[in-house]
Design a protein around this motif. Structure first.
Motif, mmCIF file in Angstrom:
data_model
loop_
_atom_site.group_PDB
_atom_site.id
_atom_site.type_symbol
_atom_site.label_atom_id
_atom_site.label_comp_id
_atom_site.label_asym_id
_atom_site.label_seq_id
_atom_site.Cartn_x
_atom_site.Cartn_y
_atom_site.Cartn_z
ATOM 1 N N CYS A 38 -14.686 3.280 0.461
ATOM 2 C CA CYS A 38 -13.248 3.078 0.678
ATOM 3 C C CYS A 38 -12.519 2.850 -0.639
ATOM 4 O O CYS A 38 -11.435 3.409 -0.867
ATOM 5 C CB CYS A 38 -13.029 1.903 1.631
ATOM 6 N N LEU A 39 -13.099 2.045 -1.515
ATOM 7 C CA LEU A 39 -12.472 1.799 -2.819
ATOM 8 C C LEU A 39 -12.392 3.079 -3.644
ATOM 9 O O LEU A 39 -11.374 3.354 -4.298
ATOM 10 C CB LEU A 39 -13.256 0.730 -3.576
ATOM 11 N N LEU A 40 -13.469 3.874 -3.620
ATOM 12 C CA LEU A 40 -13.468 5.129 -4.363
ATOM 13 C C LEU A 40 -12.419 6.089 -3.817
ATOM 14 O O LEU A 40 -11.715 6.765 -4.589
ATOM 15 C CB LEU A 40 -14.856 5.770 -4.287
ATOM 16 N N ALA A 41 -12.278 6.134 -2.481
ATOM 17 C CA ALA A 41 -11.272 7.008 -1.874
ATOM 18 C C ALA A 41 -9.861 6.562 -2.251
ATOM 19 O O ALA A 41 -8.993 7.396 -2.565
ATOM 20 C CB ALA A 41 -11.437 7.016 -0.354
ATOM 21 N N ILE A 42 -9.609 5.253 -2.241
ATOM 22 C CA ILE A 42 -8.275 4.740 -2.595
ATOM 23 C C ILE A 42 -7.949 5.039 -4.058
ATOM 24 O O ILE A 42 -6.848 5.506 -4.388
ATOM 25 C CB ILE A 42 -8.221 3.224 -2.319
ATOM 26 N N ILE A 43 -8.909 4.784 -4.932
ATOM 27 C CA ILE A 43 -8.676 5.029 -6.363
ATOM 28 C C ILE A 43 -8.458 6.520 -6.620
ATOM 29 O O ILE A 43 -7.559 6.910 -7.387
ATOM 30 C CB ILE A 43 -9.862 4.492 -7.186
ATOM 31 N N SER A 44 -9.265 7.369 -5.991
ATOM 32 C CA SER A 44 -9.129 8.819 -6.193
ATOM 33 C C SER A 44 -7.768 9.306 -5.702
ATOM 34 O O SER A 44 -7.123 10.140 -6.357
ATOM 35 C CB SER A 44 -10.252 9.546 -5.450
ATOM 36 N N TRP A 45 -7.328 8.792 -4.547
ATOM 37 C CA TRP A 45 -6.016 9.208 -4.027
ATOM 38 C C TRP A 45 -4.891 8.758 -4.961
ATOM 39 O O TRP A 45 -3.952 9.529 -5.210
ATOM 40 C CB TRP A 45 -5.806 8.625 -2.634
ATOM 41 N N LEU A 56 5.142 14.965 -1.804
ATOM 42 C CA LEU A 56 4.213 15.383 -0.752
ATOM 43 C C LEU A 56 2.889 14.632 -0.815
ATOM 44 O O LEU A 56 2.106 14.687 0.137
ATOM 45 C CB LEU A 56 3.951 16.891 -0.856
ATOM 46 N N VAL A 57 2.641 13.958 -1.939
ATOM 47 C CA VAL A 57 1.414 13.162 -2.095
ATOM 48 C C VAL A 57 1.827 11.743 -2.478
ATOM 49 O O VAL A 57 1.858 11.394 -3.661
ATOM 50 C CB VAL A 57 0.469 13.764 -3.151
ATOM 51 N N PRO A 58 2.183 10.923 -1.501
ATOM 52 C CA PRO A 58 2.655 9.568 -1.816
ATOM 53 C C PRO A 58 1.537 8.694 -2.346
ATOM 54 O O PRO A 58 0.354 8.907 -2.056
ATOM 55 C CB PRO A 58 3.160 9.059 -0.459
ATOM 56 N N GLY A 59 1.916 7.699 -3.117
ATOM 57 C CA GLY A 59 0.939 6.780 -3.675
ATOM 58 C C GLY A 59 0.409 5.800 -2.643
ATOM 59 O O GLY A 59 0.917 5.692 -1.516
ATOM 60 N N VAL A 60 -0.597 5.068 -3.061
ATOM 61 C CA VAL A 60 -1.229 4.106 -2.157
ATOM 62 C C VAL A 60 -0.248 3.020 -1.746
ATOM 63 O O VAL A 60 -0.252 2.558 -0.607
ATOM 64 C CB VAL A 60 -2.471 3.493 -2.834
ATOM 65 N N GLY A 61 0.622 2.621 -2.659
ATOM 66 C CA GLY A 61 1.597 1.578 -2.350
ATOM 67 C C GLY A 61 2.542 1.971 -1.231
ATOM 68 O O GLY A 61 2.827 1.172 -0.324
ATOM 69 N N LYS A 62 3.040 3.208 -1.276
ATOM 70 C CA LYS A 62 3.950 3.675 -0.230
ATOM 71 C C LYS A 62 3.238 3.788 1.114
ATOM 72 O O LYS A 62 3.794 3.439 2.161
ATOM 73 C CB LYS A 62 4.538 5.031 -0.625
ATOM 74 N N ILE A 63 2.012 4.283 1.094
ATOM 75 C CA ILE A 63 1.244 4.402 2.339
ATOM 76 C C ILE A 63 0.964 3.022 2.924
ATOM 77 O O ILE A 63 1.087 2.798 4.134
ATOM 78 C CB ILE A 63 -0.064 5.174 2.089
ATOM 79 N N ALA A 64 0.599 2.068 2.042
ATOM 80 C CA ALA A 64 0.341 0.708 2.507
ATOM 81 C C ALA A 64 1.602 0.085 3.087
ATOM 82 O O ALA A 64 1.554 -0.633 4.105
ATOM 83 C CB ALA A 64 -0.202 -0.140 1.364
ATOM 84 N N GLY A 65 2.749 0.349 2.461
ATOM 85 C CA GLY A 65 4.008 -0.168 2.992
ATOM 86 C C GLY A 65 4.334 0.404 4.355
ATOM 87 O O GLY A 65 4.813 -0.314 5.248
#
Length: 277
Positions: A38-45, A56-65
Motif C-alpha cells: 500500500c505504501l509503495l502504491a501511494i508513493i508511486s501514484w 486527470l491524475v490528481p495527487g494523493v492529497g486530493k484523493i484523500a480529501g
C-alpha cells in the motif's frame, strides 16, 4: 499453600507477556507485506501525479480529501450498504442455484453434460452483457441487480461446488455406503465439510465478479449505489471523486474479506488443520 502458589504465579507472568509479544510480532510480520504494498502504491501514484502535473491524475492529497468528504458526510456508508445489499441478494440466489446444479453435475454425468454449455456460456459472457439485458428486461427494479449478479457469478460457483464434491475421498464415500449412513448424515458429515473450502474460495471470486457486475447495473439502470456515484462523478469530470468512491468501496470489501471470509475460513476449516497435524 498460598505461600507456595505465589512464586508459581510470579513465574508464569513473564511467560504470558512473552507469548503476547510473540503473537504481536507474528501479526506484524503477517501484515507487513500488505502495508508495504500500500505504501509503495501511494508513493508511486504521488510521484506519477507530480511528474505529469495533470488534472486527470490528481495527487494523493486530493484523493484523500475526497475520501474524507465522502466518509464524513455519511454518504459512503449509505451507498455501500445499498450496493452490498444487492450483491448479497444476488449472491444468495447464485449460491442456491450453484449448490443444486453443482452437486447434481458432480454426481450424475448426464446432468453435467446437460449444464456444461450453459456454464461455459456464463463464463465467457461479459458482465456488461448481463447488466444491459437485465436493465432492458426488468427496468429500474430490485430484480435487475439480483438477476444480473446471479447470472454473472453462478457459473464460477458451480465449478467450485463440482471441484469440492470431486475432492471427497472415494474411500469415505464407500464407507458411508457400506455402513448405510442416512442421507442427512452424509450431507452434514461428508459433503458439506468437503464443500466448505471450495465454497469459501468460490465466494471470494464470486464477490469480486459481483462487484464488477453491480457497478455496471447501477451505472446503466439505477439511481443509487456506488456504481451510480462513480458514474455521477465521471459525468462531472471529477477524477478524484471517481477514484475516491472506488477506494472507499475497496476498503469496505477489504473489511469484508478480513472480518467475514477469513474468520469463516479459520473456523469452518479448523478440522482440516487438526487432521493434518
Amino acid at each position: 499453600m498460598p505461600e507456595l502458589a505465589r512464586p508459581l504465579i510470579r513465574h508464569r507472568s513473564p511467560g504470558r507477556g512473552a507469548a503476547g509479544l510473540l503473537a504481536i510480532g507474528r501479526w506484524l510480520v503477517k501484515v507487513a507485506p500488505a502495508v508495504a504494498f500500500c505504501l509503495l502504491a501511494i508513493i508511486s501514484w504521488e510521484v506519477m501525479a507530480r511528474s505529469l502535473a495533470s488534472p486527470l491524475v490528481p495527487g494523493v492529497g486530493k484523493i484523500a480529501g475526497a475520501c474524507e468528504s465522502i466518509v464524513l458526510s455519511g454518504e459512503a456508508f449509505t451507498q455501500i450498504g445499498i450496493t452490498l445489499w444487492r450483491i448479497a441478494l444476488g449472491f444468495v440466489l447464485a449460491f442456491v442455484l450453484s449448490l443444486l446444479v453443482g452437486i447434481s453435475s458432480a454426481r450424475y454425468d448426464p446432468v453435467r453434460v446437460f449444464f456444461e454449455p450453459a456454464i461455459l456460456l456464463g463464463l465467457t459472457v461479459p458482465g456488461l452483457v448481463w447488466a444491459l439485458l437485465c436493465v432492458i428486461w426488468f427496468g429500474v427494479s430490485l430484480a435487475t441487480p439480483v438477476v444480473s449478479i446471479a447470472l454473472g457469478i453462478t457459473p464460477a460457483l458451480v465449478l467450485s461446488v463440482v471441484q469440492g464434491i470431486r475432492g471427497v475421498d472415494p474411500d469415505i464415500i464407500e464407507m458411508a455406503h457400506v455402513y448405510q449412513l442416512p442421507r442427512r448424515t452424509r450431507l452434514m458429515k461428508i459433503w458439506l465439510p468437503a464443500l466448505v473450502p471450495s465454497l469459501l474460495n468460490g465466494g471470494r471470486v464470486a464477490f469480486s465478479l459481483a462487484w464488477k457486475v453491480i457497478v455496471l447495473v447501477e451505472i446503466f439502470g439505477l439511481s443509487d449505489g456506488v456504481g451510480y456515484q462513480i458514474n455521477s462523478q465521471f459525468s462531472m469530470q471529477n477524477v478524484e471523486g471517481v477514484i475516491a468512491w472506488t477506494l472507499v468501496f475497496w476498503l469496505g470489501m477489504l473489511l469484508l474479506e478480513y472480518a467475514v471470509f477469513q474468520v469463516l475460513d479459520r473456523r469452518l476449516t479448523r478440522w482440516q488443520r487438526r487432521a493434518s497435524v
